[in-house]
Design a protein around this motif. Structure first.
Motif: not given
Lengths: 600, 522
Positions: B380-402
């Motif tokens: 569940s923890v991994v799933m949550l991290i990946v989810t937030f990466s996918s929706i572009g939370l700053p601090g995770l990779n998705g934000f920069i690209g988006e």
């Protein structure tokens, strides 16, 4: 000074990393809590020193940045620390409340399973970091980073009791509503960058962008600072543990929107229409939320709507074109509202219920907690001498000066309502008929009372700090008795009077709120958003899904088949046929290779 | 190591031969070894490639070039490979994901193991070749080479409806690539007519100047092939079928790398080859991208099947990539390339996670789950991290690209950007709603109570992705620095005609002296 400010950020960051990574530590919840609270206190100490240096010693503003991204070979998107009067004082307020809440949580959360406590304190530490990033931001990009991260902490902490479906729903709702608003903020930043080439708030763009940019930014503010009609997430957010409500959903995070306006004021100043809109929207929020608070029976819901209402005051104040009043109220509100929530938490802890009717007569059982709660209530009601009185008075003065008479009127009426609903809560919860649950209530442990006492002190005397805070703008601030102040105070006292007569002594019971209650508890705004989701977005999404499966896909299949038939003269395309294609392609590729090797 | 790129490209193919010949148990480890070795060999590329350095003459960002070695000399077709900063990152993404996928398939593939593993390796060669090829025909050969193993992976190891999905995948891709082949040939003949010699080298083809109508149609042909691959609305419908039917490994590679070949194709071929048409049709493509963002998100919202939800989220996310790409400026295109990597990592991880619970429960229906955080906390923890990466939370990779993509595209297409941004909100809606229903809430379904949490092997192959999610989110500079000169070089190519027009226009507006100066230069 820079080192101190960095310390106040890095210490909780380190603490979060430690709790997140070192599982044995996290699983020993009490130890994790003590560590986290200690870090929060030291974080406050560092921040207080910084604030002292800036506000009292008059140290010059400091900016230290590194570039986070690159653009055309140059550094781009500065992130770092910007210390001036505003950020230093805000950081001190945030870390002070955070430290109080964390110490309080040591007592409040003591009955939770150790692992859950570890998780709780880890998120709290992360919250301090995120809020620090937001407050110390040198430009809008970093502010946005902190903004989103506090949103994450809010989501995680509201959903702390995630086995309860209502908590999970509230967490998701809070995230959706604020994310919706945040996209306005992000677009505003993007538009600002498009128009001026920077994300700094110092250079307002020209032309239509002068209005568009602050308008978009303000959508973000409406979400985070719970302005009507985007306030719906805040009452639901009360599903989180009460100390979380105190820190995030009363004192600090929800004030981030107000802080954003203060910070990016040059952008807002360039759009007078925007300021007028803010004055009106803030005042309407203040009134609507105050009316709603009157009929709530859940003590946390009363306080939540009260928070909306007070945030409305701040937003309206900023619309007047003066910053001091809104910011001053942000600070005093942080103290007395945090105190009220912690007091409510102590009462909930004592009776294991949120309902004010279950609490009745707590005054005799828990005199210290009750007294502290009453101090907070008096400050919120604007009784002269208490912190809330001075800041509210200044807001109304500023609106009068700006000539916003309509909003002023709404706020004066709200002041009376505020005093009334707080009196109602105090009268029923602490002095009313003792409920069954209240019979065995005990005073909270000292570890919960001590932080409350500290906040109580500030709620008492915080109003005298206005002069210090005015330093942040290099202004003078002196309190003066004015007609507006007198009228508002009378409204407030009248509200208290009506409350006491109706709910305290019960000498007059003519006032019933049933009609209002029926309307408000049916949740008109909530129903609107709910049906927008159920009857608007979801059916549309289902329709699009159907369209995709049966129309787009069907058409595309048709086209593909037609092209293949034309292209290759295939009469009947059956599943087996495609494998021939594979074969043909393989052979083709091999022929190419072979030709190359032999012929080349 | 003069031939490092070629070695990396062909090592999996050579390994595949051995893997095909081995029994299942050996094939697994052998395939893991080969792909692992390929990854290890590709790591030095990061250090050998110098963003500030000079490589190929006329295209300084193209380095580690091998060739041209004549292949079909009479026709001017040669073997030539090289990488710029963009291809470098995508090559690394490929070599990283392949061993992860192979390792993850240890527990999910039990039949015809050696064929499966062999096909995975052949696929890797196809993907790597397509990224590094500098000769158009060579590119085409690799492009087609990818198709075959993927077709078999879906068709043999897929779900109940696998044949339909595989054939659909195949037909869509073939239609696109046949059109592309025609366009490549046309371009090749035009080049001969103009320059007087045969060449299929992409560098030579960049110099071809086409009549506008021709350029327009050739662009359409290329763009269609790549748009199908991306996939862009409305030619995306093969993707949900392929994803849902494909085995986990197939889905991960499909989402992680194959889709990126579509956007990479735009960046390397369609856009720089046909700059005028690119600019002309830019608004149309940006519009389709924006529609795709919202459309994909809306459809994702109402899926009952987690894998389908993730598949449609790809349509949405790749729309952001396309929007950034067609911004024609450095921020937008850099953001777009960044987003390609992000999507490869986070969607890849999502498919892996879906595969992990599917292996345990043999269902992907959201309604079957709920309260997994109680039963499988690590998962569940991994799933949550990946989810937030996918929706572009700053601090995770998705934000920069988006953020960079939107920042760039706002310049070029403000309306499309606003529409696209609203799609990003829907991203938070469907992802968090799914997480809410799968992970949180009470654990009621009896079947979920006995689930085992992530095993050591699963943690091991998820760990690199998680690490990159954080590293790319917190310290984006190294990645941006590697790609930016290359992005600028491509943009110089893409914007050349437009610049020429601008120069002529500004000359016409300013006085004779300026016009004279320009005339003199020419």
């Amino acid at each position: 000074m820079l080192i101190l400010a960095l310390t106040s950020l890095l210490a909780p960051l380190l603490c979060f990393a430690l709790l997140a990574v070192v599982e044995p530590l996290r699983r020993r919840g009490r130890l994790a809590g003590r560590l986290s609270a200690l870090v929060a206190v030291s974080s406050f100490a560092a921040a207080a020193r910084v604030a002292w240096m800036v506000l009292v010693d008059g140290a010059d503003p400091v900016t230290w940045t590194v570039h986070w991204l690159v653009h055309e070979g140059q550094g781009f998107a500065p992130v770092g620390i910007h210390i001036d009067g505003i950020s230093a004082s805000m950081l001190a307020v945030v870390t002070l409340v955070a430290a109080c809440v964390q110490v309080y949580s040591l007592g409040y959360m003591a009955d939770e399973p150790p692992a859950a406590q570890g998780r709780y304190f880890a998120w709290h530490s992360l919250f301090i970091v995120a809020m620090g990033l937001l407050v110390l931001a040198p430009d809008l990009l970093q502010l946005f980073l902190g903004w989103e991260l506090v949103g994450l902490c809010s989501y995680l902490l509201i959903g702390f009791y995630w086995r309860k479906p209502s908590a999970g729903k509230a967490a998701v709702k809070a995230f959706w509503v604020t994310k919706f608003a945040d996209m306005g903020l992000l677009l505003g930043i993007i538009a600002l960058f498009g128009a001026t080439g920077t994300m700094s708030w110092e250079h307002p763009p020209a032309g239509i962008w002068a209005l568009v940019v602050p308008a978009l930014l303000f959508v973000g503010v409406m979400g985070k600072s719970a302005q009507v009609p985007l306030h719906i997430w805040l009452p639901d957010a009360m599903e989180g543990p009460t100390p979380v409500s105190a820190l995030l959903h009363a004192a600090t995070m929800v004030a981030a929107g107000v802080f954003l306006v203060v910070r990016a004021y040059p952008l807002f100043e360039a759009a007078p229409a925007m300021l007028t809109f803010m004055a009106w929207l803030g005042a309407i929020t203040a009134l609507v939320a105050a009316v709603t608070a009157v009929v709530q029976d859940d003590i946390k819901k009363v306080l939540a709507y009260s928070t909306c209402s007070q945030l409305g005051y701040m937003v309206a104040a900023l619309g007047s074109g003066h910053l001091m009043g809104g910011y001053f109220h942000l600070t005093t509100h942080a103290f007395f509202k945090a105190l009220l929530f912690l007091g409510a938490g102590a009462a909930i802890h004592a009776v294991h219920s949120n309902s004010i009717f279950d609490m009745g007569g707590l005054w005799r059982k828990t005199p210290v907690g009750a007294a502290l709660f009453i101090v907070g209530a008096l400050a919120l009601a604007g009784v002269p001498g208490f912190a809330g009185f001075f800041s509210k008075d200044l807001i109304l003065e500023e609106l009068l000066h700006a000539g916003h008479l309509g909003p002023l009127l709404l706020l004066v009426v709200s002041a009376g309502l505020t005093a009334f609903y707080m009196t109602r809560v105090v009268a029923i919860a602490f002095f009313g008929e003792p409920g069954a649950r209240a019979a065995h209530a005990h005073e909270a442990p000292w570890i919960m009372l001590a932080p409350m006492a500290l906040l109580g002190m500030l709620a008492l005397v915080g109003g005298f700090g206005g002069g210090l805070l005015a330093e942040a703008w290099g202004q003078e601030y002196h309190f003066a008795v004015t007609p507006v102040g007198v009228v508002t105070t009378l409204f407030g006292l009248a509200g208290i009077g009506v409350g006491v007569v109706r709910y305290g002594t019960r000498t007059w019971t003519g006032l019933t709120l049933d009609g209002l209650r029926g309307f408000i508890l049916s949740g008109p705004v909530d129903r609107f958003w709910d049906s927008a989701w159920r009857r608007g977005l979801l059916p549309v999404a289902r329709m699009v899904g159907w369209f995709d499966r049966y129309v787009v896909d069907g058409l595309m299949n048709l086209v593909a088949v037609a092209v293949l038939k034309l292209g290759a003269g295939v009469r009947r395309l059956q599943t087996g046929r495609a494998q021939d294609y594979v074969f043909a392609v393989v052979v083709g590729a091999l022929l190419f290779l072979a030709y190359g090797v032999v012929g080349g | 190591m003069d031939h490092l790129l070629s070695i990396i490209t062909f090592l999996p193919l050579v390994g595949a031969l051995a893997v095909f010949a081995s029994p299942g148990a050996t094939a697994r480890w052998l395939a893991l070894g080969v792909s692992g070795l390929t990854f290890l060999l590709s790591v030095p590329l990061w250090f050998l490639y110098d963003p500030a350095g000079t490589g190929l003459e006329g295209w300084h960002t193209m380095q580690l070039v091998e060739g041209p070695y004549p292949w079909i000399a009479d026709l001017g077709i040669s073997y030539m490979v090289g990488i710029d900063g963009i291809a470098l990152l995508l090559v690394l993404l490929t070599t990283l994901l392949t061993p992860i996928v192979i390792y993850s398939s240890f527990s999910s593939v039990h039949e015809k193991v050696s064929q499966y593993m062999g096909f995975m390796l052949v696929l890797e060669t196809g993907m790597l070749g397509a990224f590094v090829a500098l000769d158009t025909f060579l590119f085409y050969v690799f492009w087609e080479l990818m198709l075959i193993p993927m077709y078999f992976i879906i068709g043999i190891w897929g779900g109940p409806n696998r044949i339909y999905a595989a054939v659909k995948f195949f037909i869509y891709t073939v239609v696109g690539s046949l059109l592309m082949l025609v366009a490549i040939l046309a371009l090749y003949f035009f080049h001969h007519a103009q320059q007087g010699f045969w060449s299929a080298s992409i560098l030579d083809l960049y110099h071809v100047v086409l009549p506008y109508r021709t350029e327009f149609w050739l662009f359409i042909a290329f763009a269609l092939a790549f748009a199908i691959k991306v996939p862009m609305f409305p030619v995306h419908t093969w993707l949900p079928d392929a994803h849902v039917q494909a085995p986990t490994g197939g889905s991960v590679i499909l989402a992680g790398v194959l889709l990126k070949l579509g956007t990479f194709g735009f960046l390397r071929y369609a856009m720089p080859l046909f700059p005028q048409a690119t600019h002309e049709l830019g608004p149309v493509i940006a519009g389709l991208a924006a529609i795709g963002i919202v459309y994909g998100a809306l459809v994702a919202m109402v899926q009952d099947d987690i894998k389908k939800l993730v598949a449609y989220s790809s349509v949405s996310h790749m729309g952001v990539v396309m929007l950034g790409l067609f911004s024609f400026n450095t921020e937008g295109v850099s953001g777009s390339v960044y987003q390609m990597l992000n999507h490869g990592l986070s969607t890849g991880a999502l498919f892996l996670l879906v595969g992990i619970i599917y292996e345990r429960r043999h269902t992907r229906l959201i309604a079957e789950y709920g309260g997994l955080a109680t039963a499988v906390p690590k998962f569940s923890v991994v799933m949550l991290i990946v989810t937030f990466s996918s929706i572009g939370l700053p601090g995770l990779n998705g934000f920069i690209g988006e953020a960079l993509s939107l920042l760039g595209s706002f310049h070029a297409h403000p309306v499309a950007t606003v529409v696209g941004t609203s799609g990003v909100i829907f991203g938070a809606v469907y992802m968090l709603w799914m997480v809410q229903r799968v992970i949180f809430g009470p654990l009621t379904n009896q079947a979920n109570k006995e689930l085992t949490d992530l095993t050591g092997r699963e943690i091991l192959y998820l760990a690199p992705i998680l690490a990159l999610i954080f590293v790319m989110g917190l310290a984006p500079r190294p990645f941006l620095q590697v790609m930016e000169p290359s992005v600028d070089r491509v943009l110089q190519q893409v914007n050349r005609e437009v610049d020429l027009l601008a120069v002529t226009e500004s000359a016409a507006h300013s006085g004779d002296a300026v016009r004279g100066a320009h005339g003199g230069e020419r």
